[in-house]
Design an enzyme around this catalytic site. Structure first.
Site, PDB file in Angstrom:
ATOM      1  N   LYS A  79       0.844  -1.204   0.000  1.00 24.13           N
ATOM      2  CA  LYS A  79       0.000   0.000   0.000  1.00 24.13           C
ATOM      3  C   LYS A  79       0.876   1.248   0.000  1.00 24.13           C
ATOM      4  O   LYS A  79       1.894   1.298   0.703  1.00 24.13           O
ATOM      5  CB  LYS A  79      -0.894  -0.007   1.240  1.00 24.13           C
ATOM      6  N   SER A 154      -9.777   1.829   2.813  1.00 27.23           N
ATOM      7  CA  SER A 154      -8.879   2.589   1.956  1.00 27.23           C
ATOM      8  C   SER A 154      -7.836   1.733   1.225  1.00 27.23           C
ATOM      9  O   SER A 154      -7.240   2.211   0.265  1.00 27.23           O
ATOM     10  CB  SER A 154      -8.144   3.644   2.798  1.00 27.23           C
ATOM     11  N   SER A 178      -9.984  -0.510   7.009  1.00 20.08           N
ATOM     12  CA  SER A 178      -9.385  -0.318   5.682  1.00 20.08           C
ATOM     13  C   SER A 178      -8.700  -1.541   5.091  1.00 20.08           C
ATOM     14  O   SER A 178      -8.348  -1.532   3.915  1.00 20.08           O
ATOM     15  CB  SER A 178      -8.386   0.841   5.713  1.00 20.08           C
TER      16      SER A 178
END
Ligand code: ZN
Lengths: 501, 495
Positions: A79, A154, A178
């Site tokens: 990420k 997210s 997330s």
């Protein structure tokens, strides 16, 4: 043999045994990225050269009979909220476009030390603020199950790249859901470990007291493999836990006989999609068949989780994001260009204040600004007690709810999200509706415990439905074992999206 | 506007101080970077003190314990549980956009430090409200020389541990404030907590001041409290307070404005102009949005840790003044002068006194010769070429009567200039002890040559013998004047 069809556990074994080279493995996934990511947008940066060089070096070492790390040759997508020394780290924000940190996050360093191959950085909601990945400054991620739908957020890029077999595993971060929510919406497995289990050093902070890094993969067994490498005490993270790291992969075998799983009545309140409810009910039945018993438990304060979260997280964020001011690194407003941008004749008290306002005004997207303003307001003199201090009190009550519940049950089960993946643009006009996508996940972070989400069925429309298990502090072995047992008894996690196959 | 010191003011000046002291640690408060002063800009930095994304602070326990040492010496209560808070504000020398500080639970509180004027002008016990620990910001340098009016930022200082000491408004004059600051500095330097170097910014002072003015009707008028900033020496603290007290009195006479009618004002001290000036309102009021730093865990302090820190402290100046006066039978004033010069001077003194076997004479030589020379040379005692054994040797020769004190001073100066030993200098100047026979022969010579003086002495005017001493010194510079005088008198009387 198609590497993309193998689990991470099998890939690592195949490379170790010489059935597959690290280069072949990396190339296979990179080929899928090249072919598919144009329509999915899961990656912000693909490090083709770096990944192949790492893979070649691993193959050379294996040939020379030198020792290899636990994840040797395994491609991993990271990420973009985690710092990577040789790759841009942007948090999907214009504010950090082109920013290259001079160091690796602890997790990235551990992955490299274990000879994993970092293939790229994944898309996300800007600064991890959002539940749909539509807040990325570099375009939304598409859900591989339906390209018109959001992957969740997210960590949407990490979830989508695993769902589309563009990487066998990915690293995400979970502040209010997330990891678990996009895993659920993309039909993969995602683990949010106990707060402090994985070092936060090098994770660009959103809400420091809630942020936690975790693995996202196609199965619980693959998550166990990655967690074994990234978990552990970091003396340079004051909130890191000192507890020893168990051999998660070796603790999966024990059956679930006698396991007590709690069910929370509030999870079935209005708003839960009937197809999600059906999937969740069936999952409970699978666990019962595996020898577990189901018990009703209460988390009386969990219903205040979303408002509590939307005070604590923005308060911390308003301070954490103050460093992005244009003075030292990141986006700085170009004074020549600012006339064109136009400020409606706004008067600034000094050139410095003007630089701050313009840089932050241009660099941050609307959701980030919204949360900075929320947090700044809630921490202001005269409001602190009514908002932030009260939210901390409710947080303590929620934590106590979990402690009480875990006196009676070993794990708590339920839905990850109230609905399957929603359409892109469906909620972007309504921030409050978007905040409710975290309904079932935020309390885990507020309590600081762990949770895992994995697919437990599909809607008639072919969208994955996710199931969530939450456990007490440091119960990762049990969370992984329960999810792994479920996956031995079902095949939901093995289904692949047709659209991109 | 400054008033003559002799006139007693028609008001009481009420002063409280806020002192920031940089701790003398090797490394910063939340990272491993060096705190050494004077390195090229931005060379003592890392991701943590640069505030790079993803970086995390880890508390330096040694810094915390050094701060505890200061707090304990200031008689503060140490909290068993303390935490870190973020003080949020934007400034380019604050790279995180917040300062890690302590807000509602400082690690120590409720102490005091007394200052006693050795001449008896005042004795003041000043309450300490709190001592807390925080990180320093970097430095902004406004580069107007380049013609661009650019501001350059040096973050070497960012993250250096800083103790903030806040006093009660217990001080009652600018002179007391200066004396108290001297005492605080002395204490902190003695403890090795800080070098308290104001030029290098390791000690910074802000003062809060207002006046209590007795009125004819028996009530007391209180002027609005003003905070004074930008004072860069203790002398400028004193000057600023003198100026500000007079200014407030004039303002009160003109406007009658009293405490509570206006918000607290901040004024900056303009040292060259010798005035305080109101600062812009913007600089005064800020909402720092303090909240607990989620990156750091609360700090717990055990009784055992407090005891260990206390045990490592050594004698503070107040205790040392008493023990020095008693041990060496010197006056309280002399002990005060020596102790105020710092731990190294006291150690030097004690070594000289031990070798000489007497305190008073050692103290005199220290104060009149060593300290004066150090001042002239701008030198620290550690670098002083005359070591305690050499000074003790010199004093011993004077005490034996080898030569007198003024001759001793000449030797002192020569040893200092040449770097040779006392014995060498004595020999090279031809200074050798004058034997009794030699002395008697010399005195007889003088008596024969000075019948007038002989007659005067015989007539009862013994002081006339002093006229012979100068002549004796001319003939032999090594003679002891007192001995010459006595020998001559004895010889004349025996005639
Ligand atoms: Zn540093």
């Amino acid at each position: 043999m198609q590497p993309a069809e193998l689990s991470a556990v099998d890939l690592v074994a195949a490379i170790r045994q010489g059935d597959l080279t690290a280069v072949q493995c990396t190339e296979a996934f990179l080929e899928r990225v090249a072919r598919l990511d144009g329509s999915i947008n899961a990656f912000l940066k693909v490090d083709r050269e770096g990944a192949l060089a790492t893979a070649a070096a691993i193959d050379a070492r294996r040939k020379a009979g030198k020792p290899l790390g636990a994840l040797a040759g395994l491609p991993v997508a990271v990420k973009d909220a985690l710092c990577t020394r040789d790759l841009p780290t942007t948090c999907a924000s214009k504010m950090l476009a082109g920013f290259r940190p001079p160091y690796d996050a602890d997790t990235v360093a551990r992955l490299r030390a274990a000879d994993a191959v970092i293939v790229g950085k994944t898309n996300m909601d800007e600064f991890a603020m959002g539940g749909s990945n539509e807040n990325s400054a570099f375009g939304p991620v598409k859900n591989p199950w339906d390209l018109a739908r959001a992957p969740g957020g997210s960590s949407g890029g990490s979830a989508a790249c695993v769902a589309a077999d563009m990487a066998p595993v990915a690293i995400g971060s979970d502040t209010g859901g997330s990891i678990r929510q996009p895993a659920g919406l993309c039909g993969i497995t995602g683990l949010k470990p106990t707060y402090g289990r994985v070092s936060r050093r090098g994770l660009v902070a959103f809400a420091s007291s809630l942020d936690q890094i975790g693995p996202m993969a196609r199965s619980a067994a693959d998550c166990a493999l990655v967690l074994e490498t990234i978990a552990g005490h970091d003396p340079l993270d004051s909130t890191s836990l000192a507890a020893d790291v168990p051999r998660y992969t070796e603790l999966l075998e024990q059956p679930l006989t006698g396991l007590r799983i709690g069910r929370v009545a509030d999870h079935y309140a209005a708003g839960l999609d009937p197809e999600v409810k059906r999937g969740v009910d069936e999952a409970f039945a699978v666990f019962e068949a595996a020898g577990a018993t189901i018990h009703e438990v209460e988390l009386p304060h969990a219903k205040y989780g979303v408002p509590t979260y939307y005070l604590i997280a923005p308060c911390e964020a308003s301070s954490n994001l103050a460093r992005f001011d244009g003075a030292h690194y990141g986006h700085r407003s170009n004074p020549e260009g600012s006339h064109r941008a136009g400020s409606g004749g706004q008067a600034f008290e000094s050139p410095l204040v003007e630089m701050y306002c313009r840089s932050r005004g241009e660099g941050f997207g609307p959701e980030v600004k919204r949360r900075i303003m929320l947090g700044t307001y809630a921490l202001s003199a005269g409001y602190y007690d009514a908002y932030y201090a009260k939210a901390l009190k409710v947080r303590r009550l929620i934590r106590q709810d979990y402690l009480d519940a875990f006196e009676r049950v070993d794990l708590i089960g339920g839905p990850v999200s109230a609905t399957p993946a929603f359409k892109l643009g469906e909620k972007t006009g309504d921030p409050l509706a978007m905040y409710l996508v975290d309904l079932y996940t935020v309390a885990t972070n507020l309590a600081g415990v762990g949770g895992i989400s994995f697919p437990c069925g599909f809607t008639r429309g072919g969208l994955p439905v996710g199931f969530q298990l939450q456990g007490p502090a440091l119960a990762e072995p049990l969370l992984l074992r329960a999810a792994d047992r479920f996956q031995r008894l079902t095949d939901w996690h093995l289904r692949r999206p047709k659209q991109i196959a | 506007m400054t008033k003559p010191a002799a006139t007693p003011e028609p008001y009481t000046t009420v002063i409280g101080l806020e002192v920031h002291v940089q701790l003398q640690t090797n490394t910063k408060l939340f990272c491993g970077c060096s705190t050494k002063f004077g390195a090229p800009p931005n060379t003592q930095v890392c991701p943590v003190c640069l505030g790079l994304p993803g970086s995390l602070p880890v508390m330096n326990r040694a810094a915390f314990q050094l701060a505890m040492k200061a707090a304990l010496a200031l008689e503060c209560r140490i909290a068993p549980f303390t935490k870190w808070d973020r003080k949020n504000y934007f400034y380019p020398d604050l790279p995180k956009g917040y300062q890690i500080s302590q807000f509602d639970l400082p690690f120590s509180s409720d102490g005091w430090l007394e200052v006693v004027d050795p001449k008896g002008a005042f004795a003041r016990k000043v309450g300490i409200i709190r001592v807390h620990l925080e990180e320093d910001a970097g430095k902004s340098m406004h580069d107007e020389a380049a013609g661009t009016a650019d501001t350059r930022i040096d973050l070497n200082r960012a993250g250096t541990p800083l103790c903030e000491i806040v006093t009660q408004p217990d001080l009652r004059s600018p002179q007391e404030a200066r004396a108290w600051l001297n005492e605080l500095k002395l204490l902190l330097v003695y403890l090795g907590v800080s070098d308290c170097n104001m030029q290098e910014g390791s000690l910074r002072v802000d003062a809060n001041v207002n006046l209590h003015i007795p009125c004819p009707d028996g009530s007391v008028a209180k002027t609005p409290i003003v905070e004074i900033k930008n004072m860069n020496s203790f002398r400028s603290v004193e000057r600023a307070l003198i100026y500000e007290a007079a200014r407030q009195y004039d303002e009160w006479q003109a406007t009658g404005a009293e405490l509570g009618t206006t918000p607290k004002q901040t004024r900056g001290w303009d040292d060259p102009a010798g005035v305080t000036r109101a600062q812009r309102h913007k600089e005064e009021s800020s909402d720092y949005r303090y909240f607990p730093d989620p990156d750091l865990v609360p700090v717990t302090v055990s009784e055992a840790e407090i005891a260990a820190v206390r045990a490592s402290m050594g004698a503070p100046p107040t205790v040392l003044r008493t023990t020095l006066a008693e041990r060496w039978k010197i006056s309280a004033y002399d002990a005060d002068v020596l102790v105020n010069q710092g731990r190294e001077i006291v150690a030097y003194f004690e070594e000289v006194a031990t070798r000489v076997g007497e305190g008073k004479v050692a103290s005199n030589w220290l104060q009149q010769d060593v300290l004066r020379t150090l001042n002239e040379r701008g030198e620290a005692i550690a670098a002083f070429p005359i070591r305690p054994d050499a000074l003790a040797d010199l004093i011993g020769r004077v005490q034996q009567g080898d030569f007198d004190t003024s001759r001793g001073r000449e030797i002192f100066a020569e040893v200092l200039a040449s770097g040779r030993s006392v014995a060498d200098v004595v020999a090279s100047l031809g200074i050798a002890a004058v034997g009794d026979d030699e002395l008697i022969a010399l005195c007889r010579e003088l008596i024969t040559a000075n019948p007038k003086i002989v007659a005067d002495v015989q007539g009862g005017k013994e002081q006339a013998a002093a006229g012979l001493i100068g002549q004796a010194k001319k003939k032999n510079p090594n003679v002891n004047p007192a001995k010459v005088r006595q020998t001559c008198i004895d010889l004349i009387k025996a005639m």
